[in-house]
Design a protein around this motif. Structure first.
Motif, PDB file in Angstrom:
ATOM      1  N   LEU A 220      37.095 -12.822 -23.087  1.00 43.48           N
ATOM      2  CA  LEU A 220      38.156 -13.225 -24.003  1.00 43.48           C
ATOM      3  C   LEU A 220      38.324 -12.217 -25.141  1.00 43.48           C
ATOM      4  N   PRO A 221      39.542 -12.052 -25.654  1.00 39.89           N
ATOM      5  CA  PRO A 221      39.721 -11.265 -26.884  1.00 39.89           C
ATOM      6  C   PRO A 221      39.085 -11.987 -28.061  1.00 39.89           C
ATOM      7  N   ASP A 222      38.878 -11.258 -29.152  1.00 39.89           N
ATOM      8  CA  ASP A 222      38.139 -11.800 -30.288  1.00 39.89           C
ATOM      9  C   ASP A 222      38.734 -13.104 -30.808  1.00 39.89           C
ATOM     10  N   GLY A 223      40.039 -13.152 -30.965  1.00 41.37           N
ATOM     11  CA  GLY A 223      40.664 -14.350 -31.517  1.00 41.37           C
ATOM     12  C   GLY A 223      40.435 -15.582 -30.662  1.00 41.37           C
ATOM     13  N   ASP A 224      40.572 -15.431 -29.354  1.00 44.40           N
ATOM     14  CA  ASP A 224      40.362 -16.563 -28.453  1.00 44.40           C
ATOM     15  C   ASP A 224      38.894 -16.964 -28.403  1.00 44.40           C
ATOM     16  N   LEU A 225      38.008 -15.980 -28.427  1.00 43.29           N
ATOM     17  CA  LEU A 225      36.568 -16.282 -28.424  1.00 43.29           C
ATOM     18  C   LEU A 225      36.190 -17.064 -29.674  1.00 43.29           C
ATOM     19  N   ARG A 226      36.662 -16.616 -30.824  1.00 46.82           N
ATOM     20  CA  ARG A 226      36.362 -17.325 -32.080  1.00 46.82           C
ATOM     21  C   ARG A 226      36.921 -18.748 -32.045  1.00 46.82           C
ATOM     22  N   LYS A 227      38.147 -18.906 -31.540  1.00 47.62           N
ATOM     23  CA  LYS A 227      38.766 -20.230 -31.445  1.00 47.62           C
ATOM     24  C   LYS A 227      37.938 -21.155 -30.566  1.00 47.62           C
ATOM     25  N   ASN A 228      37.502 -20.672 -29.400  1.00 46.97           N
ATOM     26  CA  ASN A 228      36.703 -21.501 -28.497  1.00 46.97           C
ATOM     27  C   ASN A 228      35.381 -21.908 -29.139  1.00 46.97           C
ATOM     28  N   LEU A 229      34.730 -20.961 -29.807  1.00 44.30           N
ATOM     29  CA  LEU A 229      33.451 -21.271 -30.448  1.00 44.30           C
ATOM     30  C   LEU A 229      33.633 -22.311 -31.548  1.00 44.30           C
ATOM     31  N   CYS A 230      34.702 -22.177 -32.334  1.00 42.15           N
ATOM     32  CA  CYS A 230      34.921 -23.097 -33.450  1.00 42.15           C
ATOM     33  C   CYS A 230      35.264 -24.508 -32.985  1.00 42.15           C
ATOM     34  N   GLU A 231      35.636 -24.674 -31.726  1.00 41.40           N
ATOM     35  CA  GLU A 231      35.908 -26.008 -31.199  1.00 41.40           C
ATOM     36  C   GLU A 231      34.641 -26.744 -30.792  1.00 41.40           C
ATOM     37  N   LEU A 232      33.497 -26.051 -30.789  1.00 38.98           N
ATOM     38  CA  LEU A 232      32.235 -26.678 -30.426  1.00 38.98           C
ATOM     39  C   LEU A 232      31.666 -27.445 -31.618  1.00 38.98           C
ATOM     40  N   PRO A 233      30.999 -28.578 -31.377  1.00 38.24           N
ATOM     41  CA  PRO A 233      30.390 -29.334 -32.478  1.00 38.24           C
ATOM     42  C   PRO A 233      29.388 -28.478 -33.259  1.00 38.24           C
ATOM     43  N   GLY A 234      29.504 -28.527 -34.580  1.00 40.05           N
ATOM     44  CA  GLY A 234      28.560 -27.817 -35.429  1.00 40.05           C
ATOM     45  C   GLY A 234      28.880 -26.363 -35.663  1.00 40.05           C
ATOM     46  N   VAL A 235      30.028 -25.883 -35.171  1.00 38.84           N
ATOM     47  CA  VAL A 235      30.367 -24.464 -35.293  1.00 38.84           C
ATOM     48  C   VAL A 235      31.609 -24.300 -36.162  1.00 38.84           C
ATOM     49  N   GLY A 236      31.454 -23.557 -37.255  1.00 39.17           N
ATOM     50  CA  GLY A 236      32.581 -23.151 -38.089  1.00 39.17           C
ATOM     51  C   GLY A 236      32.798 -21.659 -37.961  1.00 39.17           C
ATOM     52  N   VAL A 237      33.614 -21.108 -38.838  1.00 36.46           N
ATOM     53  CA  VAL A 237      33.969 -19.689 -38.735  1.00 36.46           C
ATOM     54  C   VAL A 237      32.744 -18.798 -38.907  1.00 36.46           C
ATOM     55  N   LYS A 238      31.882 -19.114 -39.889  1.00 33.51           N
ATOM     56  CA  LYS A 238      30.713 -18.258 -40.127  1.00 33.51           C
ATOM     57  C   LYS A 238      29.788 -18.236 -38.930  1.00 33.51           C
TER      58      LYS A 238
END
Length: 345
Positions: A213-231
């Motif tokens: 995935l490109p960076d933006g999509d990877l970050r979006k997917n990670l942030c949808e996981l419980p306990g995961v924010g931008v940092k």
């Protein structure tokens, strides 16, 4: 990088090492820079695990010496030297990366302090789970949690006389009860770690396939996981997916940015700090961030303080000197030189 073999006689035991010639590598700084939390000091080196493998590593000048424990039969038959080279990112052109950093006194001091520090490529689930556990925790506490999870739910391995444990799989964490996880000092993080483990173990999210995935999509997917924010997402992108532009902003980096780059600006939102860091530090911003973080934590602060980013900070504004900053505005930094807006990548 060259690889060789050596043997060391310890009493009556002949210990075999795999040697890596690495003139641009500092094992101690790399393992003690709060990007990974389970390695323990022993003898002249460190003992820990890389995936399913128990590993002992020590450094003698420009030579990295590694000894492996027993290899589990179910593990992929990847050459062991390749595992080390991949994990410690020995392919990263460190001199070129450091040369790409912004030329300002703050960054130059951090770069000189952190020479040889490399961004580790951690196993994806291990990295994600560890940083979910890191929220609002100091480094010492994160280490305690990591070791508690390993000792209770991981598999035992041996290297020499030392016993270590692998990081538990998402399937094993998903089977654990919330109370069992709380007994590993997770507190409220037990619920979100277990929920994310269930998603990963049920294949609702395929961490390996996300590598494409490109960076933006990877970050979006990670942030949808419980306990995961931008940092936390940026930490996982940097330390597990080798997205070297990712720039996690925790309390230490927020302090550096506010106090050293924007000391006279009273209001600077988190979004503005992110935009500045992405623009100013460029394609190797993750390395710049890690160097700024490690220097601030060790040379300027308390080494035990962790990577949490939830506390809003205010700092003094007594630095002197001028430099050109984000979007061309004038930014104050101690001893800084003037650079043009065109120099902001």
């Amino acid at each position: 990088m060259s690889v060789g073999r050596s043997a060391l006689s310890v009493g009556r035991l002949l210990v075999d090492f795999t040697e890596f010639a690495m003139p641009e590598f500092d094992l101690d700084k790399t393992l003690n820079s709060a990007q990974v939390f389970h390695w323990e000091t022993t003898g002249k080196g460190f003992v820990g695990t890389i995936g399913e493998h128990a590993v002992y590593a020590e450094q003698d000048d420009d030579v990295l010496k590694v000894r492996f424990g027993g290899t589990p039969s179910r593990s992929p038959r990847r050459p062991l030297p390749g595992i080390i080279a991949h994990y410690f990112a020995l392919d990263h052109p460190l001199a070129e990366i450091c040369a790409s950093f912004p030329d300002d006194p703050i960054m130059n001091t951090a770069r000189d302090f952190c020479r040889g520090l490399r961004i580790i490529r951690q196993p994806k689930w291990e990295c994600l789970a560890t940083f979910i556990c890191s929220s609002m925790k100091q480094v010492a506490h994160i280490r305690q949690i990591s070791l508690a999870l390993r000792n209770r739910f991981g598999d035992q391995r041996k290297v020499g006389s030392r016993v270590v444990h692998t990081f538990p799989s998402p399937q094993r964490i998903a089977r654990a009860s919330e109370n069992e996880l709380r007994e590993c000092k997770l507190g409220y993080r037990a619920k979100t770690l277990r929920a994310t483990a269930r998603l990963v173990s049920s294949d609702e999210c395929d961490l390996e396939s996300w590598s494409a995935l490109p960076d933006g999509d990877l970050r979006k997917n990670l942030c949808e996981l419980p306990g995961v924010g931008v940092k936390i997402a940026n930490c996982v992108m940097l330390f597990a997916y080798a997205r070297l532009r990712a720039f996690p902003i925790d309390i230490w980096i927020e302090r550096v940015l506010r106090q050293r780059y924007f000391p006279r600006r009273k209001k600077m939102t988190a979004q503005q700090l992110r935009e500045f860091s992405e623009t100013y530090f460029g394609e190797h911003g993750g390395y710049a961030q890690q160097y700024l973080f490690h220097h601030a934590r060790i040379a300027l602060g308390k080494p035990g303080v962790g990577r949490d980013s939830s506390t809003a900070l205010r700092f003094g504004r007594n630095d002197k000197g001028r430099m050109r900053g984000w979007k061309g505005e004038s930014v104050t930094a101690a001893g800084a030189q003037v650079v043009s807006p065109a120099g902001l990548r």
